[in-house]
Design a protein around this motif. Structure first.
Motif, mmCIF file in Angstrom:
data_model
loop_
_atom_site.group_PDB
_atom_site.id
_atom_site.type_symbol
_atom_site.label_atom_id
_atom_site.label_comp_id
_atom_site.label_asym_id
_atom_site.label_seq_id
_atom_site.Cartn_x
_atom_site.Cartn_y
_atom_site.Cartn_z
ATOM 1 N N ILE A 165 -89.897 -94.935 95.851
ATOM 2 C CA ILE A 165 -91.130 -94.853 95.079
ATOM 3 C C ILE A 165 -90.823 -94.205 93.730
ATOM 4 N N TYR A 166 -91.195 -94.899 92.669
ATOM 5 C CA TYR A 166 -90.913 -94.370 91.331
ATOM 6 C C TYR A 166 -91.807 -93.170 91.046
ATOM 7 N N ASP A 167 -91.181 -92.092 90.666
ATOM 8 C CA ASP A 167 -91.900 -90.879 90.290
ATOM 9 C C ASP A 167 -91.450 -90.502 88.884
ATOM 10 N N PRO A 168 -92.335 -90.607 87.892
ATOM 11 C CA PRO A 168 -91.931 -90.294 86.511
ATOM 12 C C PRO A 168 -91.482 -88.853 86.335
ATOM 13 N N GLY A 169 -91.842 -87.990 87.279
ATOM 14 C CA GLY A 169 -91.427 -86.595 87.190
ATOM 15 C C GLY A 169 -90.013 -86.342 87.678
ATOM 16 N N ASP A 170 -89.402 -87.326 88.350
ATOM 17 C CA ASP A 170 -88.038 -87.158 88.846
ATOM 18 C C ASP A 170 -87.039 -87.169 87.704
ATOM 19 N N ASP A 171 -85.978 -86.394 87.857
ATOM 20 C CA ASP A 171 -84.922 -86.439 86.851
ATOM 21 C C ASP A 171 -84.119 -87.725 87.037
ATOM 22 N N PRO A 172 -83.376 -88.143 86.023
ATOM 23 C CA PRO A 172 -82.632 -89.411 86.093
ATOM 24 C C PRO A 172 -81.676 -89.483 87.276
ATOM 25 N N GLU A 173 -81.044 -88.365 87.629
ATOM 26 C CA GLU A 173 -80.101 -88.387 88.747
ATOM 27 C C GLU A 173 -80.800 -88.689 90.057
ATOM 28 N N GLU A 174 -82.013 -88.172 90.244
ATOM 29 C CA GLU A 174 -82.753 -88.463 91.475
ATOM 30 C C GLU A 174 -83.089 -89.949 91.553
ATOM 31 N N ARG A 175 -83.452 -90.557 90.442
ATOM 32 C CA ARG A 175 -83.767 -91.981 90.446
ATOM 33 C C ARG A 175 -82.530 -92.818 90.757
ATOM 34 N N ILE A 176 -81.360 -92.307 90.397
ATOM 35 C CA ILE A 176 -80.113 -93.035 90.654
ATOM 36 C C ILE A 176 -79.614 -92.785 92.069
ATOM 37 N N PHE A 177 -79.564 -91.515 92.489
ATOM 38 C CA PHE A 177 -78.919 -91.161 93.752
ATOM 39 C C PHE A 177 -79.893 -90.992 94.920
ATOM 40 N N TRP A 178 -81.217 -90.854 94.617
ATOM 41 C CA TRP A 178 -82.244 -90.783 95.656
ATOM 42 C C TRP A 178 -81.896 -89.699 96.688
ATOM 43 N N ARG A 179 -81.646 -88.508 96.204
ATOM 44 C CA ARG A 179 -81.227 -87.422 97.094
ATOM 45 C C ARG A 179 -82.363 -86.914 97.983
ATOM 46 N N LYS A 180 -83.607 -87.176 97.595
ATOM 47 C CA LYS A 180 -84.741 -86.726 98.411
ATOM 48 C C LYS A 180 -84.968 -87.611 99.634
ATOM 49 N N TRP A 181 -84.249 -88.715 99.712
ATOM 50 C CA TRP A 181 -84.443 -89.649 100.823
ATOM 51 C C TRP A 181 -84.177 -88.961 102.156
ATOM 52 N N GLN A 182 -85.030 -89.247 103.124
ATOM 53 C CA GLN A 182 -84.873 -88.701 104.476
ATOM 54 C C GLN A 182 -84.764 -89.853 105.467
ATOM 55 N N ALA A 183 -83.782 -89.791 106.314
ATOM 56 C CA ALA A 183 -83.458 -90.901 107.214
ATOM 57 C C ALA A 183 -84.482 -91.034 108.333
ATOM 58 N N PRO A 184 -84.963 -92.258 108.598
ATOM 59 C CA PRO A 184 -85.843 -92.462 109.744
ATOM 60 C C PRO A 184 -85.096 -92.235 111.056
ATOM 61 N N MET A 185 -85.812 -91.803 112.057
ATOM 62 C CA MET A 185 -85.187 -91.415 113.311
ATOM 63 C C MET A 185 -84.506 -92.582 114.016
ATOM 64 N N PHE A 186 -84.979 -93.820 113.787
ATOM 65 C CA PHE A 186 -84.388 -94.924 114.529
ATOM 66 C C PHE A 186 -82.912 -95.126 114.199
ATOM 67 N N LEU A 187 -82.454 -94.596 113.049
ATOM 68 C CA LEU A 187 -81.043 -94.752 112.697
ATOM 69 C C LEU A 187 -80.109 -94.081 113.695
ATOM 70 N N VAL A 188 -80.610 -93.029 114.367
ATOM 71 C CA VAL A 188 -79.748 -92.335 115.320
ATOM 72 C C VAL A 188 -80.020 -92.759 116.758
ATOM 73 N N MET A 189 -80.880 -93.748 116.943
ATOM 74 C CA MET A 189 -81.189 -94.227 118.295
ATOM 75 C C MET A 189 -80.266 -95.372 118.691
ATOM 76 N N ARG A 190 -80.070 -95.540 119.981
ATOM 77 C CA ARG A 190 -79.261 -96.642 120.480
ATOM 78 C C ARG A 190 -79.960 -97.980 120.196
ATOM 79 N N PRO A 191 -79.193 -99.007 119.826
ATOM 80 C CA PRO A 191 -77.724 -99.063 119.773
ATOM 81 C C PRO A 191 -77.130 -98.710 118.402
ATOM 82 N N SER A 192 -77.961 -98.246 117.439
ATOM 83 C CA SER A 192 -77.422 -97.868 116.141
ATOM 84 C C SER A 192 -76.488 -96.673 116.271
#
Length: 335
Positions: A165-192
């Motif tokens: 989601i574009y946030d004009p208040g984010d610094d350029p690095e956040e828009r590039i690297f998306w460090r605030k992203w949080q992984a959904p739980m299904f990524l750690v569920m089987r069979p992933s």
């Protein structure tokens, strides 16, 4: 994320180091072919992974990404393609995610082995100038190439799961690297991964630190997946070379049964190929039926006690029916 973790797969020096200057253009070309496939294979698999787990139609009006994806599927071999289909048939978010992630990795593996074959032939022709055996040189160059792409895996995981989601208040690095992203739980569920599947919590989010660690675990999967195949093929090539008399070793060609010479698929694959059209229709049908099943479960929760005929009639009156009859929907919505 610790500095140690960040530097785990960093290459120790430039790939051009100790490479004869006249060979650099050819190796640049091979590296570009690998980067191009990273973009095409990564983009197409992420787009369709996202559309499937979010129950959305992919933004692909000309089917260019779909044709690219299907082209990759035809090139990875029967066993890998069957694994992809089997995972999709499980119809859970972790299985769907894993299907597309490993389709991506399998496509990159094919290209890495093709690059290794070309590097082996370049190395054999120029071994006296390399300062090391040509197979060792080709394997090191290919491993450098693989590890140079680890940052693309972190980007792919995020794009396959979410839209930033574009946030004009984010610094350029956040828009590039998306460090605030949080992984959904299904990524750690089987069979992933390793946790038991829990439909209720699939979209709960991990904290930032855990999300970063999880991203690195998928980087591990990428590096190991490609380098294990590379190590096997390089070992088989070395074994074949060692069996030859010394006078013949410089003329020994890489065994094509060990390294498949498969061209990189292009995003503009021919759309008139009947096999591609059949696969496209199959994926479209699977996606449509998955939407029926999801709507059926929702209706059962919101309007319990109704017959399956009633539920199918409600679905038949919506856009997701795509003109199918209520009876056809009823046959597929409970699978």
């Amino acid at each position: 994320m610790s500095d140690k973790r960040q530097s785990r797969y960093e290459n120790t020096g430039p790939w051009e180091e100790n490479v004869p200057a006249d060979l650099i253009p050819a190796i640049k070309h091979l590296r570009k072919s690998f980067d191009d496939l990273h973009w095409g294979c990564g983009r197409s698999t992420a787009k369709y992974c996202y559309s499937l787990i979010h129950d959305e139609t992919a933004d692909d009006p000309d089917k260019e990404y779909l044709n690219y994806l299907l082209g990759v599927k035809t090139r990875i071999g029967t066993a890998a393609a069957e694994r992809f289909n089997h995972l999709l048939e499980q119809k859970t978010f972790p299985a769907q995610f894993k299907a597309f992630f490993y389709l991506y990795l399998d496509g990159m593996t094919v290209q890495a082995l093709k690059v290794f074959k070309d590097l082996t032939e370049i190395g054999r022709a120029n071994e006296t100038r390399l300062g090391m055996p040509h197979l060792e040189w080709a394997e090191a160059q290919t491993k450098h190439l693989i590890r140079a792409g680890t940052h693309k895996i972190r980007i792919w995981i995020k794009d396959a799961c979410d839209k930033q989601i574009y946030d004009p208040g984010d610094d350029p690095e956040e828009r590039i690297f998306w460090r605030k992203w949080q992984a959904p739980m299904f990524l750690v569920m089987r069979p992933s991964k390793y946790k038991p599947y829990d439909e209720v919590t699939v979209w709960e989010r991990n904290d930032s630190e855990t999300s970063s660690q999880l991203l690195e675990s998928f980087v591990d999967d990428y590096v190991l997946h490609l380098e294990i195949s590379l190590r096997r093929v390089a070992g088989e090539a070395a074994l074949a070379l060692a069996k030859q008399p010394p006078a013949m070793q410089t003329n020994l060609a890489t065994d094509d049964s060990k390294v498949r010479d498969i061209p990189s698929p292009q995003p503009t694959m021919p759309r008139r190929n009947p096999a591609v059209r059949r696969e496209a229709r199959k994926l479209d049908t699977q996606s449509m039926q998955a939407r029926w099943q999801k709507e059926y479960r929702r209706l059962k929760k919101s309007r319990p006690g109704k017959s399956d005929v009633w539920y199918s009639q409600r679905i038949a009156g919506t856009e997701m029916a795509q003109g199918r009859s209520a009876e056809t929907i009823r046959k597929h919505m409970t699978k």
